[in-house]
Design a protein around this motif. Structure first.
Motif, short mmCIF file in Angstrom:
data_model
loop_
_atom_site.label_atom_id
_atom_site.label_comp_id
_atom_site.label_asym_id
_atom_site.label_seq_id
_atom_site.Cartn_x
_atom_site.Cartn_y
_atom_site.Cartn_z
N GLN A 76 43.16 -1.44 -24.01
CA GLN A 76 42.58 -0.42 -23.16
C GLN A 76 42.99 -0.56 -21.69
O GLN A 76 43.19 0.45 -21.00
N ILE A 77 43.13 -1.78 -21.20
CA ILE A 77 43.51 -1.96 -19.80
C ILE A 77 45.02 -2.02 -19.63
O ILE A 77 45.53 -2.02 -18.50
N GLN A 79 47.09 -4.48 -20.40
CA GLN A 79 47.59 -5.80 -20.02
C GLN A 79 47.30 -6.80 -21.13
O GLN A 79 46.31 -6.66 -21.86
N ALA A 254 41.38 -3.66 -8.76
CA ALA A 254 41.79 -2.64 -9.74
C ALA A 254 41.60 -3.16 -11.16
O ALA A 254 41.13 -2.43 -12.05
N ILE A 255 41.95 -4.42 -11.39
CA ILE A 255 41.78 -5.02 -12.72
C ILE A 255 40.30 -5.17 -13.03
O ILE A 255 39.85 -4.90 -14.14
N GLU A 257 37.85 -3.37 -11.97
CA GLU A 257 37.27 -2.06 -12.28
C GLU A 257 37.70 -1.58 -13.67
O GLU A 257 36.90 -0.96 -14.39
N LYS A 258 38.93 -1.86 -14.06
CA LYS A 258 39.39 -1.50 -15.40
C LYS A 258 38.54 -2.21 -16.46
O LYS A 258 38.11 -1.60 -17.44
N GLN A 261 35.03 -0.64 -16.62
CA GLN A 261 34.98 0.67 -17.26
C GLN A 261 35.16 0.58 -18.77
O GLN A 261 34.49 1.27 -19.54
N VAL A 262 36.06 -0.29 -19.22
CA VAL A 262 36.27 -0.46 -20.66
C VAL A 262 35.02 -1.04 -21.31
O VAL A 262 34.58 -0.58 -22.37
#
Length: 311
Positions: A76-77, A79, A254-255, A257-258, A261-262
């Motif tokens: 989902q992210i 990475q 940014a990571i 927040e990802k 959210q997931v």
């Protein structure tokens, strides 16, 4: 074949047999700090996110579901995610502090410690069985004559981990309110290393009582009732905020927040919902840090010297 060549062949066979016996008969050391890639992706897509599993709300047998969730998280992210095994809560906090981990599922106690010591950051917490809280259950063998905490005086008792909230801090706090300590109250204290091991120890009569995470006891009681049938709950603590998913301070916003959210939207995805159901989690929810103040109060009480009551 010459005598010299025969001699070399015999020596070669002897070495081979000796090596085979050694590898078969001797135990293989297990590296408890192993790192395993659970989601492979193109390295150009970003650095791997290293995640440890400490404060799970399922028994150890539920590890496979958590690792399945980590794979989902990585997809989902966008990475790669690495599952990093650790010895205990203290090691996980150390790795988060030194940057050897990016994130982890931790217990409430270690979260409070990490937040105060090096700024550990909360991301989300599990909601399970319709509640955003969990409890500490004091359990005894089902055939025990003990019906209350007072009945455990002079008995053997199992904690889980020194930093565990439900498995160590809550019972220590409960006894402190009674004007005593575990060392003075129980005849013998042991550490099982996990809540499921404590449940098993009580079920098999290896200890007279134990304090365990209510979420793990309920998980076993629903999926494997035969494993809890020989245990009985004699005390249920007040509710506490559940073991959270956290990230180290300084992680790329940014990571972070990802991940947030997931986690918070996993229950809306068909794939995520299936995985969460295996973990017995309804969904992940946001919580204010103040939700963990009750854990902080326990730690303050337990750590505070009591006049006339040596620790």
């Amino acid at each position: 074949m010459s005598r010299f060549e025969l001699s070399l062949l015999a020596m070669s066979l002897l070495v081979s047999l000796t090596t085979a016996c050694t590898s078969q008969d001797s135990p293989t050391p297990i590296n408890t700090s192993r790192t395993e890639v659970v989601q492979q992706r193109d390295p150009t897509q970003g650095n791997r996110i290293r995640i440890a599993l400490g404060g799970m709300i399922t028994p150890k047998e539920g590890l496979a579901y958590y690792r399945e969730f980590l794979e989902y998280l990585g997809r989902q992210i966008g990475q790669p995610v690495e599952y990093v095994d650790a010895e205990d809560y203290a090691e996980i906090n150390r790795k988060l502090e030194t940057g050897e981990l990016e994130a982890a599922f931790v217990c409430s106690g270690p979260y409070v410690d990490g937040k105060e010591k090096f700024g550990l950051e909360f991301i989300a917490a599990p909601q399970a069985y319709g509640e955003k809280v969990y409890y500490s259950y004091f359990i005894v063998p089902s055939k025990s004559q003990v019906t209350s905490l007072d009945g455990l005086k002079g008995k053997s008792f199992a904690f889980t981990d020194p930093l565990s909230n439900s498995g160590k801090l809550v019972p220590e706090y409960t006894l402190a309110r009674m004007g005593t300590t575990p060392e003075r109250f129980f005849s013998k204290i042991s550490y099982s290393g996990s809540h499921d091991k404590s449940i098993k120890a009580v079920s098999e009569g290896l200890v007279d009582g134990a304090a365990v995470d209510s979420l793990i006891w309920e998980y076993k009681n629903q999926k494997y009732p035969e494993q809890t049938a020989n245990t009985r709950i004699i005390f249920k603590s007040k509710p506490y905020a559940p073991p959270p998913f956290v990230v180290r301070p300084g992680l790329d916003p940014a990571i972070r927040e990802k991940l947030r959210q997931v986690m918070l939207n996993a229950h809306k995805s068909p794939e995520g919902k299936v995985i969460l159901s295996k973990m017995m989690i309804d969904r992940f929810v946001p919580l204010n840090d103040s939700a963990y103040d009750s854990v902080r109060q326990i730690k303050l009480w337990v750590d505070k010297p009591k006049p006339g009551k040596p620790r």
